[in-house]
Motif scaffolding. Structure first.
Motif, PDB file in Angstrom:
ATOM      1  N   TYR A  15      38.654  -3.031  69.354  1.00 44.19           N
ATOM      2  CA  TYR A  15      38.486  -4.316  70.033  1.00 44.19           C
ATOM      3  C   TYR A  15      39.789  -4.661  70.740  1.00 44.19           C
ATOM      4  CZ  TYR A  15      34.010  -5.155  67.769  1.00 44.19           C
ATOM      5  OH  TYR A  15      32.708  -5.055  67.374  1.00 44.19           O
ATOM      6  N   LYS A  16      39.662  -5.368  71.848  1.00 42.94           N
ATOM      7  CA  LYS A  16      40.815  -5.671  72.697  1.00 42.94           C
ATOM      8  C   LYS A  16      41.619  -6.839  72.138  1.00 42.94           C
ATOM      9  CE  LYS A  16      41.993  -6.825  77.510  1.00 42.94           C
ATOM     10  NZ  LYS A  16      41.434  -7.124  78.855  1.00 42.94           N
ATOM     11  N   THR A  66      43.679  -9.952  72.864  1.00 44.56           N
ATOM     12  CA  THR A  66      43.786 -10.864  74.009  1.00 44.56           C
ATOM     13  C   THR A  66      45.121 -11.594  74.059  1.00 44.56           C
ATOM     14  OG1 THR A  66      42.715 -12.600  72.714  1.00 44.56           O
ATOM     15  CG2 THR A  66      41.295 -11.220  74.097  1.00 44.56           C
ATOM     16  N   ASP A  86      39.214 -10.081  71.348  1.00 46.77           N
ATOM     17  CA  ASP A  86      37.982 -10.403  72.064  1.00 46.77           C
ATOM     18  C   ASP A  86      36.810  -9.914  71.217  1.00 46.77           C
ATOM     19  OD1 ASP A  86      35.893 -10.806  73.737  1.00 46.77           O
ATOM     20  OD2 ASP A  86      36.547  -9.436  75.320  1.00 46.77           O
ATOM     21  N   SER A 101      33.512 -11.282  71.475  1.00 47.65           N
ATOM     22  CA  SER A 101      32.274 -11.864  72.003  1.00 47.65           C
ATOM     23  C   SER A 101      31.075 -10.956  71.747  1.00 47.65           C
ATOM     24  CB  SER A 101      32.419 -12.140  73.502  1.00 47.65           C
ATOM     25  OG  SER A 101      32.837 -10.956  74.197  1.00 47.65           O
ATOM     26  N   THR A 139      39.258 -12.721  64.214  1.00 49.95           N
ATOM     27  CA  THR A 139      39.375 -12.973  65.658  1.00 49.95           C
ATOM     28  C   THR A 139      40.738 -13.580  65.953  1.00 49.95           C
ATOM     29  OG1 THR A 139      36.994 -13.295  65.877  1.00 49.95           O
ATOM     30  CG2 THR A 139      38.384 -14.214  67.614  1.00 49.95           C
TER      31      THR A 139
END
Length: 543
Positions: free
Chosen positions: A77-78, A80, A100, A102, A331
């Protein structure tokens, strides 16, 4: 040129020092003259009760045994944003970086919908199976209840008949005892009846004779009017006696009739008992009916199967949601410890592929590492109380506990550089670790700390300054105190030395009382050039 300037500065410095020494000599001379004029003086201090502790002094460095490598479940996952940098101080709950997530949120939402649909379908199947099971059990229970009602009604009727049987049996027993009385009553009745008939015949014959004499008509007993008997006193008396005897006979129970009634009751009871047994057999047959029980068991299995299938259908989905929620919780990746970030391995817009994101040297549990001289280390034990002071915490005295003593000697150097210790040159030193129990926001890793490792302590004991405790050639101890009301007369008191503190020492004696004035030994201060120079701090400046 530079050397010349240095020489001039050196000469100037020496002149200043020589001037200071001359001034000190003058002060020394004046001080000695004043002492001669003043005469002898005695210094004293009031004996007081104090809390005193015997301790081992040392210095150490604040460090920690906790170092945490931070990772995340959000692999691939990136990132941010990164909220920290190397060297930052971080607290519990501070955000380290953000991801990120989502797409992960969409996946979790779809899984929750699938769980809801599966649960609804499962509940329909379970409710249907449960209804069928309930109906089968209700049918069986209705049959049993109907039989139970009939059995209870029979048992009530049997109970009534058994009561009647007991009464009849009692009457038969009583009638059997009165059999002789019955015979006597019957005989008396027959005798009374014969007398009555004889009285009637006598009355009839008299009437017939009277009629024949008056009318010349010959009558028979059949022609005698009833009034003749009623008007005859003897007949009337005999009839009354006969009626009484007849009543006596009637009052005696007829055993044969009672026995017939008793036999009838017993027969009825037996018949009802047989009916009851038949109903109980039917009732037991319902409970043991293989087909009925098999049907109910099959329906129960159907309910259980529906529940298990529903559970199995959703368990894997729930497990996925649980794992994904753990990932979503990161997150905003937060620190779970307080400390200093010593390495940072990610940056904004990186695709996190796993591994250590950063490393934190924790501060939740500070420890102090110190080196203890070989002379003192045998007296240091795990669990000893330690008093701690640091420049950062000012006058506040922190609490600590010894948690480790090294089994073998180490050098006086530590991971944070050279550590001051109580050791002397050439002596071995041993590492000791102290856990800091007191919390203080001013503490930081790498700070120096002064330690007092408490060997022994006492509360509220009589103490004197250490210098006031004197020792004789035989090794015994004594103190000198002023006589009551005197400023110059002294007397000795033999004492036993207790524990020693940094400045005070415990004295034990029945003669020593709180409030006495203990004599302090005379100390000539500023009586030499060397001591004056040392007091002024000038000795270190001579080149």
């Amino acid at each position: 040129m530079d050397n010349l300037k240095k020489k001039k500065k050196s000469k100037k410095k020496k002149r200043i020092i020589i001037g200071i020494i001359v001034v000190l000599i003058v002060i020394l001379f004046i001080n000695r003259v004043n002492k001669k004029d003043e005469g002898p003086t005695i210094s004293t201090q009031v004996i007081e009760k104090r809390d005193i502790a015997q301790s081992i002094g040392a210095t150490g460095t604040i460090t920690t045994d906790e170092s945490k490598n931070v990772t995340s479940l959000l692999v691939n996952y990136k990132i941010t944003d990164v909220k920290v940098k190397e060297g930052d101080h971080i607290n519990v709950g501070d955000v380290i970086c953000t991801f990120d997530t989502s797409s992960l949120k969409t996946t979790v939402a779809n899984l929750n919908k699938s769980i809801n649909v599966t649960n609804a379908t499962t509940n329909i199947g379970i409710n249907s199976a449960q209804r069928s099971l309930n109906d089968a059990i209700a049918t069986k229970d209705d049959s049993k209840n109907s039989l139970l009602d009939s059995i209870h009604a029979l048992e009530a009727k049997i109970g009534e008949l058994q009561t009647q049987q007991a009464d009849l049996e009692k009457k038969v027993a009583e009638a059997s005892k009165g059999a002789q009385a019955a015979q006597s009553a019957s005989a008396a009745y027959e005798a009374a009846k014969a007398e009555y008939e004889a009285a009637k015949l006598n009355a009839a014959n008299k009437w017939i004779a009277d009629q024949f004499a008056e009318l010349g008509v010959q009558y028979t007993t059949a022609n005698v009017p009833e009034t003749v008997y009623l008007e005859d006193a003897n007949v009337t008396a005999k009839k009354a006696a006969m009626d009484a005897a007849q009543k006596a006979v009637a009052s005696v129970p007829d055993v044969s009739n009672i026995q017939v009634e008793l036999a009838t009751v017993k027969t009825t009871i037996n018949q009802l008992m047989e009916q009851r047994g038949a109903l109980i057999s039917q009732l037991e047959g319902i409970d043991s009916n293989r087909q009925t029980n098999s049907s109910i068991a099959a329906l129960q299995d159907q309910v259980t199967t529906s529940q298990l299938q529903g559970s199995i259908s959703t368990d894997s989905l729930r497990q996925q949601v649980t794992e994904y929620n753990k990932m979503l919780a990161e997150t905003n990746l937060k620190s779970t410890v307080s400390g200093t970030i010593t390495s940072l391995n990610v940056k904004k817009d990186d695709m996190y592929t796993g591994g250590v994101i950063l490393t934190i040297d924790g501060e939740d549990e500070y420890i102090i590492e110190a080196q203890i001289d070989e002379y003192d280390i045998p007296d240091v034990k795990v669990g000893m109380r330690v008093l701690i002071k640091t420049d950062a915490t000012r006058d506040e005295e922190l609490e600590g506990t010894v948690i480790y003593t090294a089994p073998s000697a180490t050098s006086a150097a530590s991971a944070y550089g050279s550590v001051a210790t109580t050791s002397t040159a050439g002596n071995a030193t041993y590492k000791v670790k102290i856990a800091v129990k007191s919390k203080n926001d001013r503490l930081r890793l790498g700070m120096s700390a002064k330690l007092s490792i408490i060997e022994n302590e006492k509360k509220d004991v009589l103490t004197v300054p250490y210098d006031a405790l004197l020792q004789k050639e035989d090794g015994s101890y004594y103190i000198e105190v002023l006589q009551d009301g005197s400023e110059t007369e002294k007397r000795e008191i033999a004492v036993t030395k207790g524990i020693e503190g940094a400045y005070y020492v415990e004295v034990i004696s029945d003669e020593v009382k709180e409030g006495m004035k203990v004599v302090l030994p005379e100390v000539d201060k500023l009586d030499s050039i060397e001591s004056l120079i040392e007091a002024m701090g000038a000795a270190g400046g001579i080149e």
